[in-house]
Structure formats: C-alpha cells, structure tokens
Design an enzyme around this catalytic site. Structure first.
Site, PDB file in Angstrom:
ATOM      1  N   SER A 143       0.729  -1.112  -0.098  1.00  0.00           N
ATOM      2  CA  SER A 143       0.223   0.177  -0.046  1.00  0.00           C
ATOM      3  C   SER A 143       1.085   1.548  -0.026  1.00  0.00           C
ATOM      4  O   SER A 143       1.566   1.406  -1.007  1.00  0.00           O
ATOM      5  CB  SER A 143      -1.154  -0.206   1.302  1.00  0.00           C
ATOM      6  OG  SER A 143      -2.045   0.967   1.119  1.00  0.00           O
ATOM      7  N   HIS A 183      -4.539  -1.644  -4.117  1.00  0.00           N
ATOM      8  CA  HIS A 183      -5.841  -1.719  -3.762  1.00  0.00           C
ATOM      9  C   HIS A 183      -7.035  -1.403  -5.014  1.00  0.00           C
ATOM     10  O   HIS A 183      -7.997  -1.113  -4.625  1.00  0.00           O
ATOM     11  CB  HIS A 183      -6.269  -0.911  -2.543  1.00  0.00           C
ATOM     12  CG  HIS A 183      -5.464  -0.894  -1.586  1.00  0.00           C
ATOM     13  ND1 HIS A 183      -5.217  -2.160  -0.874  1.00  0.00           N
ATOM     14  CD2 HIS A 183      -4.622   0.156  -0.862  1.00  0.00           C
ATOM     15  CE1 HIS A 183      -4.370  -1.744   0.154  1.00  0.00           C
ATOM     16  NE2 HIS A 183      -4.052  -0.564   0.144  1.00  0.00           N
TER      17      HIS A 183
END
Length: 230
Positions: free
Chosen positions: A124, A159
C-alpha cells in the site's frame, strides 16, 4: 542486483492466513535465514501493526526486527538498515511517511540500501512510495496524486479491486494527465522489479491481477500476466 517488491494489498497485515506473498519475499533474498526489518512509519509506528509483523515473521525462517522513528533503536539508521537483507515498509499515510523519512534522512539511506542490493518491499503506502507518483488517500477521503521517491519509473495505484474508488479515480487521473501512466495492482498482487525492470508479477489470490494504465487517444487498461503462487 537491485530488487524491489511492491504489494498492492495482502500479506501478513491483510490476509494473515495466506502466507504466499510474504514467503515469496523471503525467498527472493537468497538467504537461508534473511534479516528482515519492518518500517511502520506510515501507520505512526502502530504497536498492533508491529505485533502482527512479529507474530507472522517469528514463525518463518528469518530474523525479524523493526525500525521506529518514534522510539528509535539507534542513532545510526544507516548501519542498522544496511546490515539487513530485506526492508519491508508497511501501509498507512504515504504523505506522512515521505515527510518523516526526508526529515530523518531515511530516503537517502533507503536508496543506498537499494543500490547495494538490500531487497526493498512494501504494501500500500509501502508500495506507492517507491514510484515517481502514486494514488493516495493521505489527504482525507478523496484520492489524489502524490509525488514519491522515484526509485521506480511511472505511477502506482494499490488496492485496485479492494476499494471502490481506486479504479475510476486512477483512470481519471491518467486520462486527465494529473498523474503519469503506471501500474495498478489488485489486493494480493506483488510487482517484482529487478534492476529497475518489472520482471515478475505474482499473486496470492487466483483471480487478482495487475494492469498497465495509460492514455493513447483514449484511456487504456491492459491486463498484465500474473502468476498465482498457490
């Protein structure tokens, strides 16, 4: 050889019962018991995040440690990090991560580690940070482009399938040229760069993919070959 593995999602923090990506990272070090250091800056060095890292990696064939900027284990970050085989950066607020790293000089030390063959990895925020630009929610609930370290060319959006706004926001940014073209990754997908070149795309989930997103008279999203590790 320089190596960098960028996770769009997954790993010990998102799918603790699925060790495929984290074990893949350990295997790429080439060491039988690699020294792996977790940097949880983006989470504010959250205790529970560090605990989850230790809980997973203490059960693996490796020597885990972590580097906190809020409670530093040493004044000599360079020596501490350059002796590691793997540096693993956690998720959270990418903008805060970059600001703190630059203040402490970690950006320079991590580039030196990368150039000397320490494997860099992250999820991330720990994926976005290595690219020229990334898609971040660091500023609140709106996704925006962010200038990053530039170890790798292009932009990055993690994501991609895990958060409903990620795909349309990234495509809009690329189409409007507010962010440079790049690669988007679903949760469970890792991009493995060797000597700054994308060599492998692997996944801990059978249907998860990575995509090249660029603009050529129209917005183009090209699915990239992804190898399922299961």
């Amino acid at each position: 050889m320089k190596q960098l593995i960028a996770l769009g999602g997954g790993g010990f923090s998102m799918e603790p019962e699925n060790p495929l990506l984290d074990r893949y990272i350990l295997q790429q070090s080439g060491k039988t018991k690699p020294k792996i250091c977790f940097i949880p800056t983006a989470s504010g060095d959250a205790d529970n995040y560090i605990a989850r890292f230790n809980e997973f990696f203490e059960k693996q064939e490796c020597v885990p440690s972590h580097l906190s900027l809020f409670n530093p284990p040493t004044r000599d970050f360079e020596t501490f990090l350059l002796e590691k085989d793997i540096i693993y950066v956690g998720g959270g607020n990418t903008r805060n991560l970059l600001l703190l790293w630059r203040e402490w000089g970690l950006d320079v030390i991590l580039k030196k580690a990368y150039d000397q063959g320490v494997l860099l990895a992250g999820i991330s925020a720990g994926s976005i940070c290595w690219f020229q630009e990334g898609v971040t929610d660091s500023f609140g609930d709106v996704l925006e482009p962010l200038q990053c370290l530039g170890f790798l060319e292009g932009s990055n959006c993690p994501h991609y399938d895990g958060e409903i706004k990620r795909r349309p926001s990234y495509q809009e940014m690329v189409a409007s040229k507010s962010i440079i073209p790049g690669i988007a990754t679903d949760d469970g997908v890792a991009l493995h760069y060797m000597d700054d070149k994308l060599e492998h795309i692997v996944s801990s989930r059978p249907s998860a993919k990575a995509y090249k997103v660029y603009f050529n008279k129209m917005l183009i999203e090209k699915e990239l070959p992804t190898r399922y590790l299961g």
